[in-house]
Scaffold this active site. Structure first.
Site, short mmCIF file in Angstrom:
data_model
loop_
_atom_site.label_atom_id
_atom_site.label_comp_id
_atom_site.label_asym_id
_atom_site.label_seq_id
_atom_site.Cartn_x
_atom_site.Cartn_y
_atom_site.Cartn_z
N GLU A 113 -13.90 -2.69 -1.44
CA GLU A 113 -14.09 -2.87 0.00
C GLU A 113 -15.48 -2.44 0.43
O GLU A 113 -15.92 -1.31 0.16
CB GLU A 113 -13.02 -2.07 0.77
CG GLU A 113 -13.16 -2.23 2.27
CD GLU A 113 -11.92 -1.85 3.07
OE1 GLU A 113 -10.86 -1.58 2.46
OE2 GLU A 113 -12.00 -1.85 4.30
N ASP A 173 0.84 -1.21 0.00
CA ASP A 173 0.00 0.00 0.00
C ASP A 173 0.86 1.25 0.00
O ASP A 173 1.83 1.33 0.77
CB ASP A 173 -0.85 0.04 1.28
CG ASP A 173 -2.23 -0.56 1.09
OD1 ASP A 173 -2.69 -0.66 -0.07
OD2 ASP A 173 -2.85 -0.92 2.10
O1 KIV Z 1 -4.60 -2.16 4.35
C1 KIV Z 1 -5.26 -3.18 4.12
O2 KIV Z 1 -5.19 -4.19 4.83
C2 KIV Z 1 -6.17 -3.17 2.98
C3 KIV Z 1 -7.15 -4.29 2.87
C4 KIV Z 1 -8.25 -4.05 3.84
C5 KIV Z 1 -7.65 -4.48 1.50
O3 KIV Z 1 -6.14 -2.28 2.19
#
Ligand code: KIV
Length: 273
Positions: A191, A92
């Site tokens: 989500e 991310d």
């Molecule tokens: O940060 C995370 O764990 C996520 C998931 C909820 C898809 O983005």
């Protein structure tokens, strides 16, 4: 080592995920934030490991994902990559590292790729982030989109309730998904949106959709590993299936250890030099 249910030990690529969608094979994705967990999750046959900014909650104890920094995400992703041989590792991009300026976004994206060795990045948002997504893709970095309940926008939403129940938000989400797919995202996480809408998105785009609380019609599923292992007692959304009760397992084991140390039972004569 072959995975739990997986004979094919080749490294998973974004292209393989695309083929899985085309042939109707479901994609299994889980989060991990450290080397030891990533080794287990990878060995058990998960296709995609997400180094989620949910590390902010699970690892650091923050209430939201907003406080986690680029350096902290790089630390987690680098640790995960060391434990993985098969799964595609997606990291991310944390809050604030891609929303301000597309040039900044590509610089931060390059840093994550260079310093972690991960395979791809995930960014939250729709058409607003397309300029940043385009530049990151132009730099040769695969991007996964993330729509619906995007936790980095929790302060705007004001609630963790299901998103896109109303027609206007549902229709924006559908056009966002099409725009992200058309620009070149290799997959999109959906989500906490109605299953019917997620099914429509999944039918409407060529790239895989990955659900977290978006229903069974998506091309794959993702859960936060701490939640599905039952390490987190207080969190029980409807979409969560618990596969273990590690909270109790760990509490019992630690309690037994404490009791053995206090009683002098540990270590015994076999457990010393
Ligand atoms: O940060 C995370 O764990 C996520 C998931 C909820 C898809 O983005």
């Amino acid at each position: 080592m072959a995975g739990y249910l997986v004979d094919d030990t080749r490294k998973v690529t974004t292209h393989r995920l695309f083929e899985m969608k085309q042939s109707g094979k479901k994609i299994a994705m889980l989060t991990s934030y450290d080397y030891s967990m990533a080794r287990i999750v990878d060995g058990a046959g998960v296709d995609v490991i997400l180094v989620g900014d949910s590390a902010s909650n699970t690892m650091a104890g923050n209430v939201t994902t907003l406080p986690i920094t680029l350096d902290q995400m790089i630390y987690h992703a680098r640790s995960v990559v060391r434990g993985v041989t098969r799964a595609l590792v997606v990291c991310d991009m944390p809050f604030g590292t891609y929303q301000v300026d597309p040039q900044d976004a590509v610089r931060n994206a390059v840093r994550i790729m260079q310093e972690t060795g991960c395979d791809a990045l995930k960014l939250e948002g729709g058409v607003e982030i397309i300029p940043a997504v385009k530049l990151i893709l132009d730099a040769g970095i695969p991007v996964m989109g993330h729509l619906g309940l995007t936790p980095q926008s929790i302060n705007k939403f004001g609630t963790y309730a299901v998103r896109a129940k109303e027609e206007a938000e549902a229709s924006k989400l559908l056009s966002d998904a099409k725009a992200l797919a058309e620009v070149g995202c290799f997959a999109i996480t959906l989500e906490k949106i109605p299953a019917k809408l997620a099914a429509e998105v999944t039918r409407s785009i060529a790239v895989p959709t990955i659900s977290i609380g978006a229903g069974g019609a998506c091309d794959g599923q993702v859960l936060v590993v701490h939640d599905m292992l039952g390490m987190n007692k207080g969190f029980s959304p409807k979409f969560l299936r618990r596969y273990a009760d590690l909270y109790s397992v760990i509490t019992d084991a630690v309690g037994q250890y404490v009791s053995d140390v206090k009683s002098g039972d540990f270590p015994n004569s076999e457990e010393q030099y």
